[in-house]
Structure formats: C-alpha cells, structure tokens
Motif scaffolding. Sequence first.
Motif, PDB file in Angstrom:
ATOM      1  N   GLU A 120       0.839  -1.179  -0.165  1.00 42.26           N
ATOM      2  CA  GLU A 120       0.032  -0.048  -0.034  1.00 42.26           C
ATOM      3  C   GLU A 120       0.979   1.275   0.151  1.00 42.26           C
ATOM      4  O   GLU A 120       0.411   2.115  -0.598  1.00 42.26           O
ATOM      5  CB  GLU A 120      -0.921   0.007   1.185  1.00 42.26           C
ATOM      6  CG  GLU A 120      -2.103  -0.975   1.121  1.00 42.26           C
ATOM      7  CD  GLU A 120      -3.056  -0.917   2.333  1.00 42.26           C
ATOM      8  OE1 GLU A 120      -2.758  -0.105   3.380  1.00 42.26           O
ATOM      9  OE2 GLU A 120      -3.767  -1.649   2.583  1.00 42.26           O
ATOM     10  N   SER A 121       1.947   1.196   0.794  1.00 43.14           N
ATOM     11  CA  SER A 121       2.725   2.376   0.762  1.00 43.14           C
ATOM     12  C   SER A 121       3.326   2.549  -0.476  1.00 43.14           C
ATOM     13  O   SER A 121       3.545   3.845  -1.154  1.00 43.14           O
ATOM     14  CB  SER A 121       4.077   2.298   1.815  1.00 43.14           C
ATOM     15  OG  SER A 121       4.835   1.097   1.764  1.00 43.14           O
ATOM     16  N   LEU A 125       3.296   5.885  -3.033  1.00 42.77           N
ATOM     17  CA  LEU A 125       4.376   6.849  -3.548  1.00 42.77           C
ATOM     18  C   LEU A 125       4.321   6.832  -5.176  1.00 42.77           C
ATOM     19  O   LEU A 125       4.713   7.687  -5.621  1.00 42.77           O
ATOM     20  CB  LEU A 125       5.679   6.011  -3.104  1.00 42.77           C
ATOM     21  CG  LEU A 125       5.923   6.223  -1.554  1.00 42.77           C
ATOM     22  CD1 LEU A 125       7.240   5.376  -1.110  1.00 42.77           C
ATOM     23  CD2 LEU A 125       6.033   7.719  -1.273  1.00 42.77           C
ATOM     24  N   GLY A 126       3.913   5.777  -5.752  1.00 41.41           N
ATOM     25  CA  GLY A 126       3.974   5.916  -7.135  1.00 41.41           C
ATOM     26  C   GLY A 126       5.361   5.575  -7.688  1.00 41.41           C
ATOM     27  O   GLY A 126       6.361   5.257  -6.995  1.00 41.41           O
ATOM     28  N   ASP A 127       5.575   5.790  -8.985  1.00 37.55           N
ATOM     29  CA  ASP A 127       6.797   6.000  -9.731  1.00 37.55           C
ATOM     30  C   ASP A 127       7.611   7.171  -9.158  1.00 37.55           C
ATOM     31  O   ASP A 127       7.207   8.108  -8.682  1.00 37.55           O
ATOM     32  CB  ASP A 127       6.504   6.270 -11.129  1.00 37.55           C
ATOM     33  CG  ASP A 127       5.476   5.261 -11.911  1.00 37.55           C
ATOM     34  OD1 ASP A 127       5.642   4.163 -11.552  1.00 37.55           O
ATOM     35  OD2 ASP A 127       4.985   5.667 -12.816  1.00 37.55           O
ATOM     36  N   PRO A 128       9.039   6.814  -9.176  1.00 36.25           N
ATOM     37  CA  PRO A 128       9.829   7.748  -8.692  1.00 36.25           C
ATOM     38  C   PRO A 128       9.816   8.989  -9.489  1.00 36.25           C
ATOM     39  O   PRO A 128       9.690   9.166 -10.755  1.00 36.25           O
ATOM     40  CB  PRO A 128      11.238   6.974  -8.685  1.00 36.25           C
ATOM     41  CG  PRO A 128      11.173   5.940  -9.601  1.00 36.25           C
ATOM     42  CD  PRO A 128       9.733   5.531  -9.373  1.00 36.25           C
ATOM     43  N   LEU A 129      10.278  10.105  -8.748  1.00 34.17           N
ATOM     44  CA  LEU A 129      10.326  11.515  -9.387  1.00 34.17           C
ATOM     45  C   LEU A 129      11.433  11.467 -10.300  1.00 34.17           C
ATOM     46  O   LEU A 129      12.650  11.084 -10.161  1.00 34.17           O
ATOM     47  CB  LEU A 129      10.236  12.445  -8.267  1.00 34.17           C
ATOM     48  CG  LEU A 129       9.118  12.835  -7.286  1.00 34.17           C
ATOM     49  CD1 LEU A 129       9.449  13.762  -6.295  1.00 34.17           C
ATOM     50  CD2 LEU A 129       7.830  13.001  -8.105  1.00 34.17           C
ATOM     51  N   THR A 130      11.317  12.086 -11.289  1.00 33.41           N
ATOM     52  CA  THR A 130      12.553  12.539 -12.430  1.00 33.41           C
ATOM     53  C   THR A 130      13.378  13.412 -11.649  1.00 33.41           C
ATOM     54  O   THR A 130      13.103  14.381 -10.700  1.00 33.41           O
ATOM     55  CB  THR A 130      11.953  12.952 -13.528  1.00 33.41           C
ATOM     56  OG1 THR A 130      11.277  14.125 -13.580  1.00 33.41           O
ATOM     57  CG2 THR A 130      11.071  12.094 -14.097  1.00 33.41           C
ATOM     58  N   LEU A 194      10.461   9.400   9.695  1.00 33.95           N
ATOM     59  CA  LEU A 194       9.679  10.269   9.063  1.00 33.95           C
ATOM     60  C   LEU A 194       8.931   9.314   7.823  1.00 33.95           C
ATOM     61  O   LEU A 194       7.879   9.661   7.437  1.00 33.95           O
ATOM     62  CB  LEU A 194      10.443  11.385   8.438  1.00 33.95           C
ATOM     63  CG  LEU A 194      10.413  12.598   9.578  1.00 33.95           C
ATOM     64  CD1 LEU A 194      11.423  13.545   9.110  1.00 33.95           C
ATOM     65  CD2 LEU A 194       9.098  13.121  10.123  1.00 33.95           C
ATOM     66  N   GLU A 195       9.774   8.649   7.110  1.00 30.15           N
ATOM     67  CA  GLU A 195       9.343   8.002   5.853  1.00 30.15           C
ATOM     68  C   GLU A 195       8.281   6.887   6.353  1.00 30.15           C
ATOM     69  O   GLU A 195       7.235   6.601   5.814  1.00 30.15           O
ATOM     70  CB  GLU A 195      10.312   7.391   5.399  1.00 30.15           C
ATOM     71  CG  GLU A 195      11.150   8.727   4.336  1.00 30.15           C
ATOM     72  CD  GLU A 195      12.335   8.022   3.546  1.00 30.15           C
ATOM     73  OE1 GLU A 195      12.924   8.717   2.625  1.00 30.15           O
ATOM     74  OE2 GLU A 195      12.780   6.846   3.750  1.00 30.15           O
ATOM     75  N   GLU A 196       8.713   6.120   7.512  1.00 28.33           N
ATOM     76  CA  GLU A 196       8.083   5.026   7.800  1.00 28.33           C
ATOM     77  C   GLU A 196       6.689   5.427   8.379  1.00 28.33           C
ATOM     78  O   GLU A 196       5.484   4.757   8.100  1.00 28.33           O
ATOM     79  CB  GLU A 196       8.646   4.135   8.873  1.00 28.33           C
ATOM     80  CG  GLU A 196       7.707   2.909   9.287  1.00 28.33           C
ATOM     81  CD  GLU A 196       8.633   2.200  10.230  1.00 28.33           C
ATOM     82  OE1 GLU A 196       8.396   1.164  10.567  1.00 28.33           O
ATOM     83  OE2 GLU A 196       9.414   2.753  11.179  1.00 28.33           O
ATOM     84  N   LYS A 197       6.604   6.333   9.092  1.00 27.80           N
ATOM     85  CA  LYS A 197       5.486   6.900  10.008  1.00 27.80           C
ATOM     86  C   LYS A 197       4.466   7.650   9.154  1.00 27.80           C
ATOM     87  O   LYS A 197       3.227   7.541   9.315  1.00 27.80           O
ATOM     88  CB  LYS A 197       5.663   7.505  11.351  1.00 27.80           C
ATOM     89  CG  LYS A 197       6.704   6.785  12.202  1.00 27.80           C
ATOM     90  CD  LYS A 197       5.805   5.476  12.690  1.00 27.80           C
ATOM     91  CE  LYS A 197       6.738   4.560  13.659  1.00 27.80           C
ATOM     92  NZ  LYS A 197       8.026   4.089  13.279  1.00 27.80           N
ATOM     93  N   SER A 198       5.087   8.701   8.180  1.00 23.30           N
ATOM     94  CA  SER A 198       4.163   9.241   7.538  1.00 23.30           C
ATOM     95  C   SER A 198       3.784   8.638   6.015  1.00 23.30           C
ATOM     96  O   SER A 198       2.643   9.175   5.578  1.00 23.30           O
ATOM     97  CB  SER A 198       4.901  10.597   7.342  1.00 23.30           C
ATOM     98  OG  SER A 198       6.054  10.411   6.357  1.00 23.30           O
ATOM     99  N   GLY A 199       4.649   7.870   5.689  1.00 17.94           N
ATOM    100  CA  GLY A 199       4.104   7.195   4.318  1.00 17.94           C
ATOM    101  C   GLY A 199       4.988   8.151   3.129  1.00 17.94           C
ATOM    102  O   GLY A 199       4.705   7.790   1.896  1.00 17.94           O
ATOM    103  N   GLY A 200       5.550   9.125   3.483  1.00 20.31           N
ATOM    104  CA  GLY A 200       6.223   9.985   2.345  1.00 20.31           C
ATOM    105  C   GLY A 200       7.629   9.457   2.022  1.00 20.31           C
ATOM    106  O   GLY A 200       7.953   8.460   2.212  1.00 20.31           O
TER     107      GLY A 200
END
Length: 371
Positions: A120-121, A125-130, A194-200
């Motif tokens: 789900e995470s 996030l989807g495809d990585p940014l360019t 931050l990445e794990e708890k927020s999902g960003g």
Amino acid sequence: MQKLLPRLLSNPPKHSFSYFFSHCFSKTTYDPPFSPISKPPKPKPKPPDLTPNRNPTPIKSSLPFDFRHSYSETDPTLEPIGFREPKRFSPFGPGRLDREWTGTSAPVRDQLDSCLVEEESILVLGDPLTEEEIEELVEKHRHSDCARQTNLGKNGVTHNMLDDIHNHWKSAEAVRIKCLGVPTLDMDNVCFQLEEKSGGKIIYRHINILILYWGRNYDPQNRPVIPLMLWKPYPPIYPKLVKNIADGLTFEETKEMRNRGLHSPALMKLMRNGVYVNVVARVREAFETEEVIRLDCIHVGKSDCKRIDVKLRDLAPCVPILFKDEQIILWRGKRDQERNSDISDANEKSSGQSLLDRLLVDSVAWKSHCC
C-alpha cells in the motif's frame, strides 16, 4: 374674615402640590428623577437532563504501528523499571482511543500483514520522481521563507507532528522540516522514522533541512486517521545511565579516568538547540588517539545532556563515566584488548588452517611415495 385669610394662606393644604402636578402634567410625560428601576425577570432553571451520559465513540485508526509520544527518541526494546503516573492516564484522553495505553505506547490491537502494508505504501508513492521534478520541488521548498514548514525539536518525530505533516499536505505536495537539538545527532534515524510513520519520501537532505514528499498517488481526502495526544505523558523511569563503577574497570581506575576527563581540554562546546550533525564523527575521530574525552554542555541543559549521553553511547560507541556540572566525560572502552583478541583469534585460525594444509600435503606426498 380678614383674620382667616392670612391663616389660610400661611397654612395651605398638604395635597395642593400633588394636585397641581397631577393636573398640569399627564401621566405619560411625567418621569420623576428617582423612579424605581424595573429588574429583569429571572431565567427559568433548565430541567435536569434525565438521559444517561453517553461516552464518546472511541477513535479507530488503521495505522500499522504502536502510538508513542516520540518515535525517534525512544527505544521500544528498552523496558522501563518504573512509571511516574498510572497507566490508566492515557494522553489521548479517557475513552477517546480504541487502544490501551501501556505507560509508554498504545499498541496495535489487530496485527496487520507487513507485506500488505508495504504494498500500500509503494502504491501511494507511485513512480519515482524525475530529476527535473525533484529540482523544481527542492527550489520551491528549500528556502527559509517557505510557508509549508514544520520544526523538529528535542522530542524528535512526535505523534502529533504526523498530523501537522498531513495538514501541510492538504495544500502542498511537499513539506520542509527543520531539525534542531538532540535528534540531529542521528539524522538517519530521523529520516527513517519520518518516511515509515508518514508514508512519504525524503527527496532532499542538507545538514538539518529535510523535504518530505507526499507521493504521486496521495489523496488528502483519504488521509489516515491520526488521533491527537492531548498532553505530553510523563517519561517512565529507566536504569541509571552513569554507573558508579564503569564496566571493565575497577573503582580506582574509574576514578582516575574521571579526573583525567575533567582536567582535559574540551573536544567541543555544544549550544542549546544547536545542530549536532558532526558530533558523532568528531567523537569517533577523537577516540582514535584519546582514551577519555570531555564535551562542554554548559548551555545545553541537564535533560538534553542526558539525551546526548544516550545517543553517543549507542552511536560512537562509548561508555559515559561522568556527568557533572553539565560536563560529559566519555570513555572509549577497552578497544585495544578487543583488537588484540581479534588479532590473536585470526592468527590462531590462520595457523590452524596452515597446519591442516601442511598435513594434507604431507599425506598426499606419502601416498604418492608408497605407490
């Protein structure tokens, strides 16, 4: 008759003035100067509510981790030895959360599948940014006058900070995070939490400035439910940080190490709410040549000094042997003995292997000679 007239004029009737005023002025225009003020009517008391007091519906959250006041400054594996308040005092409020407060955290009731949560995470996030998209976002949010900014202080990544991040994500796809204080000793841990708890996703990191991206498929309307903590819980009681006798030393050796540390020049002078990104590297470098070092924390504060002690003990690693007058004395430990033992073990293994090889060669030569 003449005698009666002056008597009547000298003693007029008592009701003559009232009679005169009553006939000269109408009742509507006459307003005496000291007329009584009419009091407002008293409000009627409300009837008592006979319905029973209904408890608020507890909030249910699908977040797959235990709720803590701070995620980056607490160790879940370390068990406290006591509590400063009863466990029933939940910081989320009475009956407002469907999780039970244990004194340090509110654990998840239903264990979720870790693989499903990870999928789900990744989907959010989807495809990585360019590179062009990252440069555009960084240029938009990296400056100090950015409106979408949240500060990270000595408590680290707190639970209510997650709600602030999602509030910023309502109108912006990234948020700028400025980190100060003790958490900057371990920025890797801050980024991970931050990445794990927020999902960003952290797309920019420069010293103590971070930019957290929400993901391509993030929907602000379907944000996770984050119940807020109404107050900061009292920290539990943990074992003593500095022991009377350091592990591996006698009492006299520990005393000598402390005296050496107090009279040695300070390696660094730390300031309150500063940026301590390079402190761990400086301590490791100093331990290459020095056995005991001193950190001057005169303006940091007692509570922050203890947090710095704990961080350096695990990151350097080292042994805190004294904390006095906001001066931190650190001992590197018996590294020379460990290195010597490792070298001796390696020599024994190499000698044993060479002996086996020699026996193998001798056996092969003996067989060839017999044949």
